[in-house]
Structure formats: structure tokens, C-alpha cells
Scaffold this active site. Structure first.
Site, short mmCIF file in Angstrom:
data_model
loop_
_atom_site.label_atom_id
_atom_site.label_comp_id
_atom_site.label_asym_id
_atom_site.label_seq_id
_atom_site.Cartn_x
_atom_site.Cartn_y
_atom_site.Cartn_z
N CYS A 76 0.84 -1.20 0.00
CA CYS A 76 0.00 0.00 0.00
C CYS A 76 0.87 1.25 0.00
O CYS A 76 1.90 1.30 0.68
CB CYS A 76 -0.89 0.03 1.24
N HIS A 77 0.44 2.24 -0.76
CA HIS A 77 1.13 3.52 -0.77
C HIS A 77 0.78 4.31 0.49
O HIS A 77 -0.39 4.31 0.90
CB HIS A 77 0.71 4.35 -1.99
N MET A 113 -8.23 0.21 1.11
CA MET A 113 -7.47 -0.49 2.15
C MET A 113 -7.46 0.29 3.46
O MET A 113 -7.52 -0.30 4.54
CB MET A 113 -6.03 -0.77 1.69
N ASP A 128 -10.63 -6.05 22.20
CA ASP A 128 -9.61 -5.90 23.24
C ASP A 128 -10.18 -5.34 24.53
O ASP A 128 -9.85 -5.81 25.62
CB ASP A 128 -8.49 -4.99 22.74
#
Length: 158
Positions: A76-77, A113, A128
Site C-alpha cells: 500500500c502507498h 485499504m 480488546d
């Protein structure tokens, strides 16, 4: 079927060259859910989770996740994001929480993304913060709902 852009002619992985692309407004929306016990849902809804404000912390985590996507996904950029909007919806019938993220940039590559990573990190943070009372929570149905901008134009999930 379209060709995979992250592989060269020899089949080696590479980062796609986006230098020749025009900068356009890019938008992506992704969504996912986390299912949990009714008791866990009540703790979140009522603000009684021992670790604090589950939804507030998960929102910040989702934003941070979107900004760190290029550090997590190798090809990914790194992008200068212009907007990250995170919405959580409590769903008593699930029971659980839905997370929807819209990411925007003015750039040469899409932000799908970043939206997907934000959803996952937001939902992982819910897990969590509540795992002490419910280890059976399940993250599910994470997907891109829509994308806009760029050469391929608009796409909306069917």
C-alpha cells in the site's frame, strides 16, 4: 478477469507506480460488525466496561488504523488522508456493534485499504476492551461498501 497489478511480468511482487496518474478525489466506505454476548453488549451500551469508553476509544483506534495502513499492508502507498469518518451503531438484535468508516483523499490511488483497515482496527479495539468478559466475540462481514474516484470510477456493492 482483470490482471493483478501488484505483480510484474516475472511474477514478483512490487509496489504499483502511480506517478503518472491524475490526482482525483478518492472516497471509500467499508463496514464490519462484531457479535457478542447480550451481557457484553449491555456493558458497552451502558458505559460500564471496566476499560472505559469502548466506542470512544475504538473510534480513535479506527482513525489511527486508517493512517497506519501503509505500515501494515506491504504494497500500500502511504497516503495523505483528508478525512476519516467513523460511525459505530449499537445493534441489540445482533447483539453487537457495527462499524462504518468513510475515508477520503485527494490522490493517485484509492483508499479502500485504509477504510478496511480502519474498520478492522476499530472492531479489534472493541474486542480488546471487552475480551475479559467475552472471549467468544466474533468480527464478521468486513467489506467495502462503495468507492468513488479514479480511473475505474464509482463502484457500489450489490
Amino acid at each position: 478477469m482483470p490482471e493483478l497489478t501488484h505483480f510484474d511480468a516475472a511474477g514478483q511482487a512490487h509496489m504499483v507506480d502511480v506517478g503518472g496518474k491524475q490526482e482525483t478525489k478518492r472516497i471509500a466506505v467499508a463496514r464490519g460488525s462484531i457479535r457478542m454476548l447480550p451481557e457484553t453488549f449491555a456493558l458497552i451500551r451502558d458505559g460500564n466496561a471496566k476499560k472505559g469508553d469502548v466506542i470512544g476509544i475504538a473510534r480513535i483506534a479506527a482513525i489511527q488504523g486508517s493512517k497506519r495502513t501503509a505500515d501494515l499492508i506491504p504494497l500500500c502507498h502511504p497516503l495523505a488522508l483528508t478525512r476519516v469518518k467513523v460511525d459505530f451503531e449499537l445493534d441489540e438484535t445482533l447483539p453487537g456493534v457495527h462499524c462504518t468508516v468513510q475515508v477520503e483523499t485527494l490522490g493517485r490511488t484509492g483508499v479502500e485499504m485504509e477504510a478496511l483497515t480502519a474498520v478492522q482496527v476499530g472492531l479489534l479495539t472493541v474486542y480488546d476492551m471487552c475480551k475479559a468478559v467475552d472471549r467468544g466475540m466474533t468480527i464478521t462481514d468486513v467489506k467495502v461498501l462503495e468507492k468513488h474516484g479514479g480511473k475505474s470510477g464509482d463502484w457500489v456493492a450489490g
